[in-house]
Write a protein that holds these residues in place. Structure first.
Motif, PDB file in Angstrom:
ATOM      1  N   GLY A 188       0.816  -1.210   0.000  1.00  0.00           N
ATOM      2  CA  GLY A 188       0.000   0.000   0.000  1.00  0.00           C
ATOM      3  C   GLY A 188       0.846   1.254   0.000  1.00  0.00           C
ATOM      4  O   GLY A 188       0.567   2.214  -0.736  1.00  0.00           O
ATOM      5  N   ASN A 189       1.898   1.276   0.835  1.00  0.00           N
ATOM      6  CA  ASN A 189       2.844   2.400   0.840  1.00  0.00           C
ATOM      7  C   ASN A 189       3.423   2.622  -0.548  1.00  0.00           C
ATOM      8  O   ASN A 189       3.447   3.750  -1.075  1.00  0.00           O
ATOM      9  CB  ASN A 189       4.022   2.124   1.776  1.00  0.00           C
ATOM     10  CG  ASN A 189       3.669   2.094   3.241  1.00  0.00           C
ATOM     11  OD1 ASN A 189       4.322   1.396   4.018  1.00  0.00           O
ATOM     12  ND2 ASN A 189       2.662   2.834   3.657  1.00  0.00           N
ATOM     13  N   LEU A 190       3.934   1.546  -1.135  1.00  0.00           N
ATOM     14  CA  LEU A 190       4.663   1.656  -2.399  1.00  0.00           C
ATOM     15  C   LEU A 190       3.773   2.130  -3.533  1.00  0.00           C
ATOM     16  O   LEU A 190       4.139   3.057  -4.272  1.00  0.00           O
ATOM     17  CB  LEU A 190       5.293   0.305  -2.752  1.00  0.00           C
ATOM     18  CG  LEU A 190       6.009   0.238  -4.105  1.00  0.00           C
ATOM     19  CD1 LEU A 190       7.127   1.271  -4.184  1.00  0.00           C
ATOM     20  CD2 LEU A 190       6.550  -1.168  -4.355  1.00  0.00           C
ATOM     21  N   ILE A 191       2.611   1.522  -3.670  1.00  0.00           N
ATOM     22  CA  ILE A 191       1.785   1.869  -4.829  1.00  0.00           C
ATOM     23  C   ILE A 191       1.230   3.286  -4.693  1.00  0.00           C
ATOM     24  O   ILE A 191       1.091   4.015  -5.690  1.00  0.00           O
ATOM     25  CB  ILE A 191       0.655   0.829  -5.018  1.00  0.00           C
ATOM     26  CG1 ILE A 191       0.279   0.722  -6.496  1.00  0.00           C
ATOM     27  CG2 ILE A 191      -0.535   1.111  -4.153  1.00  0.00           C
ATOM     28  CD1 ILE A 191       1.373   0.124  -7.371  1.00  0.00           C
ATOM     29  N   ALA A 192       0.936   3.714  -3.460  1.00  0.00           N
ATOM     30  CA  ALA A 192       0.494   5.097  -3.253  1.00  0.00           C
ATOM     31  C   ALA A 192       1.603   6.066  -3.634  1.00  0.00           C
ATOM     32  O   ALA A 192       1.355   7.103  -4.269  1.00  0.00           O
ATOM     33  CB  ALA A 192       0.072   5.313  -1.801  1.00  0.00           C
ATOM     34  N   HIS A 193       2.835   5.738  -3.254  1.00  0.00           N
ATOM     35  CA  HIS A 193       3.926   6.669  -3.534  1.00  0.00           C
ATOM     36  C   HIS A 193       4.269   6.717  -5.021  1.00  0.00           C
ATOM     37  O   HIS A 193       4.615   7.779  -5.547  1.00  0.00           O
ATOM     38  CB  HIS A 193       5.165   6.311  -2.734  1.00  0.00           C
ATOM     39  CG  HIS A 193       6.182   7.402  -2.742  1.00  0.00           C
ATOM     40  ND1 HIS A 193       5.883   8.694  -2.381  1.00  0.00           N
ATOM     41  CD2 HIS A 193       7.496   7.424  -3.111  1.00  0.00           C
ATOM     42  CE1 HIS A 193       6.954   9.460  -2.499  1.00  0.00           C
ATOM     43  NE2 HIS A 193       7.946   8.710  -2.950  1.00  0.00           N
ATOM     44  N   LEU A 194       4.194   5.599  -5.694  1.00  0.00           N
ATOM     45  CA  LEU A 194       4.436   5.618  -7.136  1.00  0.00           C
ATOM     46  C   LEU A 194       3.414   6.503  -7.840  1.00  0.00           C
ATOM     47  O   LEU A 194       3.753   7.221  -8.794  1.00  0.00           O
ATOM     48  CB  LEU A 194       4.406   4.194  -7.694  1.00  0.00           C
ATOM     49  CG  LEU A 194       5.562   3.287  -7.228  1.00  0.00           C
ATOM     50  CD1 LEU A 194       5.353   1.865  -7.722  1.00  0.00           C
ATOM     51  CD2 LEU A 194       6.901   3.821  -7.703  1.00  0.00           C
ATOM     52  N   GLU A 195       2.182   6.495  -7.363  1.00  0.00           N
ATOM     53  CA  GLU A 195       1.176   7.404  -7.927  1.00  0.00           C
ATOM     54  C   GLU A 195       1.495   8.849  -7.574  1.00  0.00           C
ATOM     55  O   GLU A 195       1.353   9.757  -8.413  1.00  0.00           O
ATOM     56  CB  GLU A 195      -0.220   7.020  -7.415  1.00  0.00           C
ATOM     57  CG  GLU A 195      -1.354   7.870  -7.980  1.00  0.00           C
ATOM     58  CD  GLU A 195      -1.552   7.689  -9.473  1.00  0.00           C
ATOM     59  OE1 GLU A 195      -2.168   8.584 -10.095  1.00  0.00           O
ATOM     60  OE2 GLU A 195      -1.103   6.663 -10.038  1.00  0.00           O
ATOM     61  N   GLN A 196       1.947   9.101  -6.344  1.00  0.00           N
ATOM     62  CA  GLN A 196       2.341  10.460  -5.954  1.00  0.00           C
ATOM     63  C   GLN A 196       3.445  10.995  -6.866  1.00  0.00           C
ATOM     64  O   GLN A 196       3.375  12.140  -7.337  1.00  0.00           O
ATOM     65  CB  GLN A 196       2.827  10.471  -4.500  1.00  0.00           C
ATOM     66  CG  GLN A 196       1.735  10.298  -3.464  1.00  0.00           C
ATOM     67  CD  GLN A 196       2.294  10.256  -2.047  1.00  0.00           C
ATOM     68  OE1 GLN A 196       3.302   9.595  -1.793  1.00  0.00           O
ATOM     69  NE2 GLN A 196       1.657  10.958  -1.131  1.00  0.00           N
ATOM     70  N   LEU A 197       4.459  10.180  -7.103  1.00  0.00           N
ATOM     71  CA  LEU A 197       5.572  10.625  -7.937  1.00  0.00           C
ATOM     72  C   LEU A 197       5.149  10.805  -9.388  1.00  0.00           C
ATOM     73  O   LEU A 197       5.622  11.717 -10.081  1.00  0.00           O
ATOM     74  CB  LEU A 197       6.729   9.629  -7.846  1.00  0.00           C
ATOM     75  CG  LEU A 197       7.419   9.520  -6.493  1.00  0.00           C
ATOM     76  CD1 LEU A 197       8.541   8.485  -6.550  1.00  0.00           C
ATOM     77  CD2 LEU A 197       7.971  10.862  -6.036  1.00  0.00           C
ATOM     78  N   THR A 198       4.254   9.950  -9.852  1.00  0.00           N
ATOM     79  CA  THR A 198       3.759  10.083 -11.223  1.00  0.00           C
ATOM     80  C   THR A 198       3.027  11.405 -11.393  1.00  0.00           C
ATOM     81  O   THR A 198       3.215  12.119 -12.390  1.00  0.00           O
ATOM     82  CB  THR A 198       2.823   8.908 -11.555  1.00  0.00           C
ATOM     83  OG1 THR A 198       3.533   7.678 -11.403  1.00  0.00           O
ATOM     84  CG2 THR A 198       2.310   9.003 -12.979  1.00  0.00           C
TER      85      THR A 198
END
Length: 562
Positions: A188-198
Motif C-alpha cells: 500500500g505504501n509503495l503503490i500510493a507513492h508511485l502514484e504520488q511521484l507520477t
C-alpha cells in the motif's frame, strides 16, 4: 490528506498488467559500455515467475524475507520481483567491490542475516565462497538462477497478488558497517507513492528513465526500476561504478536511449561538470532530457548552475534539475518542486537561523548569508509540518523539526518496535530528524538533527569512521569524532576526523597516514582532513555524550574557542 487513486493495486499487479499489455517498452541493463541487455515487460514477468519458482524450491514463500547482495543487473531484478511474485519481501545490501572489502563484509552479512532472518540470501558465486556457512540460511547464486530461468528449466510460479498491508520490500538504512534499520514498505505504501511521484513529475509511458544509482538505494530502486514499471515507460540501468569511473557514459546513455527522466544526488552534477571533457561528448544530444530529481543530500544551487551551464551546448534544458526532499521512511519523496520551474532559494542570516531559529532575509553579499534551496511542496496526499522541541507546530519562516504523514509513510522499522515508537509523534506524524522551515507552503532544509554524515548521497554512521580510527595505536579510545563538512563551493560533504592523541607533534603526520589507511580500508571513504587535538579537547555533555556540532564548529569550521 488528499485521496489518491493508484492505477494499480500493487507493483505486482502492475507487472502483470505490463506483461499482458503487449507493450514494446523495455527494461535495459548496461553492465558494460558495449553491452546492453534488454527485456520487454512480458519477458521481465516471465523471468520473475521462474525466479520465484527457484526461490520456492529453496523454501521461500509468502511472508518470508530474502536478502539480495548483487550488483545492478538482471540477477537483481529477477531476485527482487521473483520474491514479490511468490509473496516474499526482498531487502538488498551493497555488494563489496574489492576482495578486501568482501573479507570485512562477512561479519556485516551475518549480522544482517541475524536481524532479518531471511529465508534465503541471493548473491554472487564469489560471495558464497567467501562467506561460507550462514547458519540455516540458504545461499543462492543469482547468475545461476537467471541462467536457469532464461533457459526455462523451471515452470513459472503462480503469482501471489498481495494485499495492501503485506510487505513489498524492506529498505535497509544506509551505513558502511554495522546493522542498519530495516524500513518496512508495504504494498500500500509503495503503490500510493508511485502514484504520488507520477502526479508530481508527469512521468508517463512515453518516458524513459536512465539511472546509474545503486538498486539497493531507495532513489535508485524507485526511480531506476519501479517507476518505469509502474508507468509502463522504459528504464535503463548502468552500474554506479561505471558512472564514478567514466561519468560521460551516463550522458551517452541518455542520448542513445533518448532518456527523459533520471535522479541523482547533488554531488553528481558537480562531478559531471568537472570530470567530463568536450572530447568525451562526441555525438551526445541531451535535448530529450526533461527532468532529473536532485535529492539524498543538500542541494547546492551553484553546483546545479555549473551543471546546466556546462551541458547547455549539448541540448540540456535550463531547468531540468528538480530539487526535492525525502527519505526511505516515505518510500522516497516527501516534497518536490514542479518540473521545469526555475530553481529558487532564499538568502538568510546564518546567525539568526542558528541562534534564534528564525528566518531573516539578507543580501547575497552579507558575510552571514546562507543560501537555502526551495525543495518544493509536499507531494499529493502527504502532510508536512514544522514543530519546536516541545512538539508545538510553528508558522512559516520558523526553523524547527520536520515531520510528515501520508499514505507512503512506513509502517515502521522491522523488528524494532521501540525505534518505531520513538519516530512517531501522535496522529501518524513521522519525525524525520531533519530541521528546516516552510515558506509559501514549500520546504527549505537548514540542517539535520541526526548525526549522519552524507557523502555523495550515501549516509554513513559517524561511529563507523570513529571505530576504525580508534584501532590505530596512538589514538585515544573515545577520542575520535567524525563529522561531515560541506565547503561553501563544495558539491558534497567531505569527511573530517577530529582525533585526540598524546603523541608529539612530529609524530602526527605518521599517525594521520595510519588513520587514513585504517578508515579507508574499513569504510571505503578516505577522510579529507584529520585534525589532531590534545586529550580532553573534544567537547562532551555532562553525561559524556560527544557534542558533534560544537566539535565541528571548534575544529573544522576554524573556531579556536568555544
Amino acid at each position: 490528506m488528499t485521496a489518491l487513486h493508484p492505477r494499480h493495486q500493487s507493483i505486482v499487479h502492475a507487472l502483470v498488467a505490463r506483461a499482458e499489455s503487449g507493450s514494446t517498452m523495455e527494461l535495459t541493463m548496461v553492465p558494460e559500455p558495449t553491452r546492453a541487455e534488454s527485456r520487454r515487460y512480458d519477458a521481465v514477468f516471465d523471468l520473475a515467475g521462474r525466479a520465484a519458482a527457484i526461490l520456492a524450491e529453496h523454501g521461500v514463500g509468502p511472508g518470508d524475507r530474502i536478502l539480495i547482495c548483487l550488483p545492478a543487473g538482471w540477477p537483481f531484478v529477477a531476485a527482487f520481483f521473483g520474491a514479490q511474485v511468490c509473496g516474499a519481501a526482498p531487502a538488498s545490501v551493497a555488494l563489496p567491490t574489492t576482495f578486501g572489502a568482501a573479507a570485512g563484509f562477512d561479519g556485516q552479512l551475518k549480522e544482517l542475516v541475524g536481524y532479518l532472518r531471511p529465508a534465503a540470501v541471493v548473491t554472487t558465486a564469489a560471495m558464497i565462497e567467501a562467506t561460507g556457512d550462514l547458519a540455516d540460511t540458504v545461499l543462492i547464486d543469482g547468475d545461476a538462477m537467471v541462467a536457469r530461468a532464461a533457459a526455462a528449466q523451471v515452470a513459472p510460479h503462480p503469482v501471489h497478488l498481495p494485499e495492501p498491508d503485506e510487505l513489498a520490500f524492506i529498505q535497509l538504512t544506509s551505513g558502511s558497517t554495522g546493522t542498519p534499520k530495516g524500513v518496512m514498505v508495504s504494498h500500500g505504501n509503495l503503490i500510493a507513492h508511485l502514484e504520488q511521484l507520477t502526479l508530481a513529475t508527469g512521468w508517463s509511458a512515453e518516458d524513459i528513465g536512465v539511472s546509474w544509482l545503486p538498486l539497493y538505494h531507495d532513489m535508485g530502486l524507485v526511480a531506476g526500476l519501479l517507476l518505469p514499471l509502474y508507468t509502463g515507460g522504459g528504464g535503463v540501468v548502468m552500474p554506479p561504478t561505471r558512472f564514478l569511473r567514466a561519468p560521460a557514459e551516463w550522458l551517452h546513455l541518455m542520448s542513445h536511449f533518448r532518456g527523459t527522466t533520471a535522479a541523482a544526488p547533488n554531488f553528481a552534477y558537480g562531478y559531471l561538470a568537472d570530470r567530463v571533457k568536450d572530447e568525451h561528448l562526441a555525438g551526445v544530444d541531451l535535448s530529450s532530457w526533461r527532468v532529473v530529481f536532485c535529492g539524498a543530500e543538500p542541494v547546492n544551487p551553484t553546483t546545479i548552475q555549473r551543471f546546466t551551464d556546462r551541458f547547455t551546448q549539448w541540448g540540456l534544458r535550463p531547468n531540468v534539475v528538480v530539487p526535492c526532499y525525502g527519505m526511505a521512511e516515505a518510500v522516497l519523496g516527501i516534497t518536490m518542486t514542479p518540473p521545469a520551474d526555475p530553481m529558487r532559494y532564499d538568502t538568510i542570516d546564518r546567525q539568526a537561523a542558528v541562534a534564534d531559529a528564525r528566518v531573516v532575509d539578507v543580501e547575497a553579499d552579507s558575510p552571514h548569508a546562507l543560501r537555502v534551496v526551495d525543495c518544493g511542496a509536499p507531494v499529493v496526499g502527504t502532510d508536512l509540518r514544522i514543530v519546536d522541541d516541545q512538539g508545538t507546530e510553528l508558522g512559516e519562516d520558523r526553523i524547527g523539526h520536520i515531520q510528515f504523514r501520508g499514505p507512503s509513510r512506513t509502517v515502521g522499522y522491522f523488528d524494532l518496535p521501540q525505534a518505531t515508537a520513538e519516530a512517531l509523534d501522535g496522529a501518524g506524524w513521522w519525525k524525520t530528524g531533519d530541521v528546516g522551515y516552510l515558506r509559501d507552503g514549500s520546504l527549505r532544509i537548514t540542517g539535520r538533527a541526526k548525526d549522519l554524515v552524507i557523502i555523495r548521497g550515501a549516509n554513513y554512521f559517524p561511529s563507523d569512521f570513529e571505530q576504525a580510527a580508534e584501532t590505530v595505536p596512538g589514538v585515544r579510545l573515545g577520542g575520535v569524532v567524525a563529522v561531515g563538512y560541506l565547503a561553501e563551493d563544495g558539491d558534497s560533504e567531505e569527511l573530517h576526523l577530529v582525533v585526540e592523541t598524546e603523541l608529539d607533534a612530529e609524530q602526527h603526520d605518521t599517525l594521520r597516514a595510519s588513520i587514513l589507511s585504517a578508515v579507508s580500508a574499513r569504510t571505503g571513504v578516505p577522510p579529507v582532513a584529520i585534525h589532531m587535538v590534545p586529550r580532553r579537547s573534544i567537547p562532551k555533555t555532562t553525561s559524556g555524550k560527544v557534542q558533534r556540532s560544537l566539535t565541528r564548529r571548534r575544529f573544522v569550521d576554524g573556531w579556536t574557542r568555544p
